[in-house]
Design an enzyme around this catalytic site. Structure first.
Site, PDB file in Angstrom:
ATOM      1  N   GLY A 182       0.810  -1.218   0.000  1.00  0.00           N
ATOM      2  CA  GLY A 182       0.000   0.000   0.000  1.00  0.00           C
ATOM      3  C   GLY A 182       0.841   1.264   0.000  1.00  0.00           C
ATOM      4  O   GLY A 182       0.519   2.239  -0.683  1.00  0.00           O
TER       5      GLY A 182
ATOM      6  N   ASN B  80      -7.438   4.512   8.931  1.00  0.00           N
ATOM      7  CA  ASN B  80      -6.906   3.289   9.536  1.00  0.00           C
ATOM      8  C   ASN B  80      -6.952   3.278  11.062  1.00  0.00           C
ATOM      9  O   ASN B  80      -6.907   2.221  11.660  1.00  0.00           O
ATOM     10  CB  ASN B  80      -5.474   3.027   9.048  1.00  0.00           C
ATOM     11  CG  ASN B  80      -4.587   4.231   9.143  1.00  0.00           C
ATOM     12  OD1 ASN B  80      -4.911   5.319   8.652  1.00  0.00           O
ATOM     13  ND2 ASN B  80      -3.454   4.071   9.796  1.00  0.00           N
TER      14      ASN B  80
ATOM     15  N   SER C 242      -3.775  -2.795  -0.440  1.00  0.00           N
ATOM     16  CA  SER C 242      -2.675  -3.602   0.105  1.00  0.00           C
ATOM     17  C   SER C 242      -3.185  -4.977   0.529  1.00  0.00           C
ATOM     18  O   SER C 242      -4.167  -5.077   1.267  1.00  0.00           O
ATOM     19  CB  SER C 242      -2.064  -2.883   1.312  1.00  0.00           C
ATOM     20  OG  SER C 242      -1.139  -3.739   1.951  1.00  0.00           O
ATOM     21  N   GLY C 243      -2.505  -6.028   0.075  1.00  0.00           N
ATOM     22  CA  GLY C 243      -2.954  -7.390   0.320  1.00  0.00           C
ATOM     23  C   GLY C 243      -3.080  -7.779   1.787  1.00  0.00           C
ATOM     24  O   GLY C 243      -4.038  -8.431   2.185  1.00  0.00           O
TER      25      GLY C 243
ATOM     26  N   CYS D 166       2.596   1.877  12.962  1.00  0.00           N
ATOM     27  CA  CYS D 166       3.818   2.596  12.626  1.00  0.00           C
ATOM     28  C   CYS D 166       4.211   3.562  13.731  1.00  0.00           C
ATOM     29  O   CYS D 166       5.370   3.876  13.907  1.00  0.00           O
ATOM     30  CB  CYS D 166       3.640   3.377  11.345  1.00  0.00           C
ATOM     31  SG  CYS D 166       2.621   2.528  10.159  1.00  0.00           S
TER      32      CYS D 166
ATOM     33  N   THR E 153      11.218  -8.308 -11.307  1.00  0.00           N
ATOM     34  CA  THR E 153      10.469  -9.546 -11.503  1.00  0.00           C
ATOM     35  C   THR E 153       9.281  -9.576 -10.561  1.00  0.00           C
ATOM     36  O   THR E 153       9.423  -9.282  -9.370  1.00  0.00           O
ATOM     37  CB  THR E 153      11.379 -10.763 -11.251  1.00  0.00           C
ATOM     38  OG1 THR E 153      12.533 -10.622 -12.083  1.00  0.00           O
ATOM     39  CG2 THR E 153      10.668 -12.061 -11.576  1.00  0.00           C
TER      40      THR E 153
HETATM   41  C1  LIG Z   1      -1.503  -0.312   6.083  1.00  0.00           C
HETATM   42  C2  LIG Z   1      -1.829   0.955   5.375  1.00  0.00           C
HETATM   43  C3  LIG Z   1      -0.991   1.479   4.373  1.00  0.00           C
HETATM   44  C4  LIG Z   1       0.338   0.850   4.037  1.00  0.00           C
HETATM   45  O1  LIG Z   1       0.222  -0.376   3.405  1.00  0.00           O
HETATM   46  P1  LIG Z   1       1.502  -1.376   3.415  1.00  0.00           P
HETATM   47  O2  LIG Z   1       1.094  -2.474   2.498  1.00  0.00           O
HETATM   48  O3  LIG Z   1       1.675  -1.806   4.825  1.00  0.00           O
HETATM   49  O4  LIG Z   1       2.638  -0.581   2.878  1.00  0.00           O
HETATM   50  C5  LIG Z   1      -1.383   2.614   3.726  1.00  0.00           C
HETATM   51  N1  LIG Z   1      -2.532   3.229   4.017  1.00  0.00           N
HETATM   52  C6  LIG Z   1      -3.375   2.762   4.965  1.00  0.00           C
HETATM   53  C7  LIG Z   1      -4.649   3.471   5.226  1.00  0.00           C
HETATM   54  C8  LIG Z   1      -3.047   1.616   5.670  1.00  0.00           C
HETATM   55  O5  LIG Z   1      -3.866   1.171   6.620  1.00  0.00           O
END
Ligand SMILES: *Cc1c(COP(=O)(O)O)cnc(C)c1O
Length: 395
Positions: free
Chosen positions: A70, A151, A199-200, A324, A237
């Site tokens: 993400g 988040n 983001s997965g 974070c 890759t």
């Molecule tokens: C977790 C998150 C991200 C970052 O995604 P990553 O795959 O961990 O780099 C970005 N934006 C929001 C709102 C998130 O919750």
């Protein structure tokens, strides 16, 4: 009982995703760029994954660019919007004060490169008002970036409405939908955005894989030079096991969405009602304009960090905000953006659920949190000052 209630930080990987990943690791080990059969089989898996992700978002496969997560997608989107604006002489960007740091820090970098950034205030309910975006727009505005779901507090932003009014002025719109995809319906056409990040690992796929949706007609700026992968916009890759797992997890989440939304919302409501019984507590963010699983509370007179450690010891994995920043003692920038005073923002707790959580687990949380809050208040000098009237209650 140990309850994992920190799904906004990351989610457990689901068996469907693991299985998809394992076939890739064991059998489809080819490089999608190789011309032989093994490579071409891998290329097929990559194409299928792109089609799946596109279908789940209402996009075209050609509009999906796989990334390393993400944060990378956010970085790429913001740079793209800024560069496209600069080509037309526009150097103003708009975002909110409560975005993820992947957006905020990218904006800071762009400021150093000569862009001007407006950081919109968020209302006390954690929802951005479209009229505030309209007021901030100028003839110089290149890009507006506003997250779909926050988040830390889980509130949903009126992104479709914001996109409409921005497009009337010819301004590009990006949304960080990392907390939304897989949890609420996300359709890029219905939202009307130009770019969207996902983001997965926030929807039961592994970490280190994500995607940027970039609508036809916009070419993402290159962050990683190196090859013709991802339509020439992201070298390296492909992380095929991760990509295939992400597509499988997204397909599963999309199929189960209506049922799981209902189930998780019911758990969340029970959790909110229970936590609201704790004296001098406060739910952060709008009561209903929120994604199904995320709940954020402040408890007066205690420190978020000690609360987390005690909860962990009592069998509840939670967070004080974003993963974070929870290593630091600074109060959350999100809660400060809502206008909460530092003293209150310090005592915050985020619990984030998915359909993997059960009613019995919510009961466990509701048994443990009041106990820990009461214990911590009992040893808190701040709480004593509040209770003896030396200091006034803010909640
Ligand atoms: C977790 C998150 C991200 C970052 O995604 P990553 O795959 O961990 O780099 C970005 N934006 C929001 C709102 C998130 O919750």
């Amino acid at each position: 009982m140990y309850v994992y209630a920190d799904n906004a930080a990351t989610t457990p990987v689901h068996p469907t995703a693991v299985e998809a990943m394992l076939t890739c690791l064991n059998e489809e080990y080819g490089n999608p760029s190789s011309l032989h059969t093994v490579g071409q089989r891998a290329k097929e898996r990559l194409d299928q994954a792109r089609e799946t992700v596109a279908r789940c978002l209402g996009a075209e496969p050609r509009e999906i660019y796989f990334t390393g997560g993400g944060s990378e997608a956010d970085n790429q989107a913001l740079l793209t919007g800024a560069v496209l604006g600069a080509k037309k002489g526009k150097k103003h960007l708009i975002t909110t004060a409560f975005e993820h740091h992947a957006v905020l820090h990218s904006m800071k970098r762009l400021e150093k490169q000569g862009f001007t950034v407006t950081y919109l205030d968020v209302h006390a309910d954690g929802v951005v008002r479209p009229e505030d975006v309209a007021t901030a727009l100028t003839d110089d505005t290149a890009l507006v970036s506003i997250m779909l779901v926050n988040n830390e507090i889980g509130t949903i932003q009126p992104v479709a409405e914001i996109a409409r009014l921005c497009h009337e002025k010819g301004v590009l719109v990006h949304t960080d939908a990392v907390q939304a995809v897989g949890h609420i319906p996300v359709d890029v056409k219905a939202l009307g955005v130009d770019m969207l990040s996902l983001s997965g690992h926030k929807f039961h796929a592994p970490k280190g894989v994500g995607a940027l949706y970039c609508r036809k007609g916009i070419r993402p700026e290159i962050l990683i030079e190196g090859g013709a992968q991802e339509f020439g916009r992201r070298g390296g890759t492909e992380n095929l096991p991760g990509i295939v797992a992400m597509a499988a997890a997204l397909q599963e989440a999309t199929e189960n969405l209506p049922r799981e939304m209902e189930q998780v919302t019911a758990l969340r409501e029970k959790l909110i009602d229970g936590l609201a019984q704790i004296p001098h507590s406060r739910l952060n963010g709008h009561r209903t304009l929120r994604c199904p699983g995320t709940v954020n509370f402040c408890f007066e007179g205690i420190e978020g960090e000690s609360l987390l450690l005690w909860l962990d010891a009592k069998g509840v994995a939670a967070s004080s905000g974003s993963a974070c920043t929870s290593g630091s003692l600074d109060p959350s920038h999100v809660l400060l953006a809502l206008g909460l005073p530092h003293e209150i923002a310090h005592g915050s707790l985020r619990l984030s659920l998915t359909a993997d959580n059960t009613a019995a687990e919510v009961d466990h949380i509701l048994e443990v949190v009041p106990q820990v809050v009461e214990y911590l208040r009992g040893i808190s000098p701040v709480w004593e000052a509040l209770e003896t009237g030396k200091q006034a209650h803010l909640i």
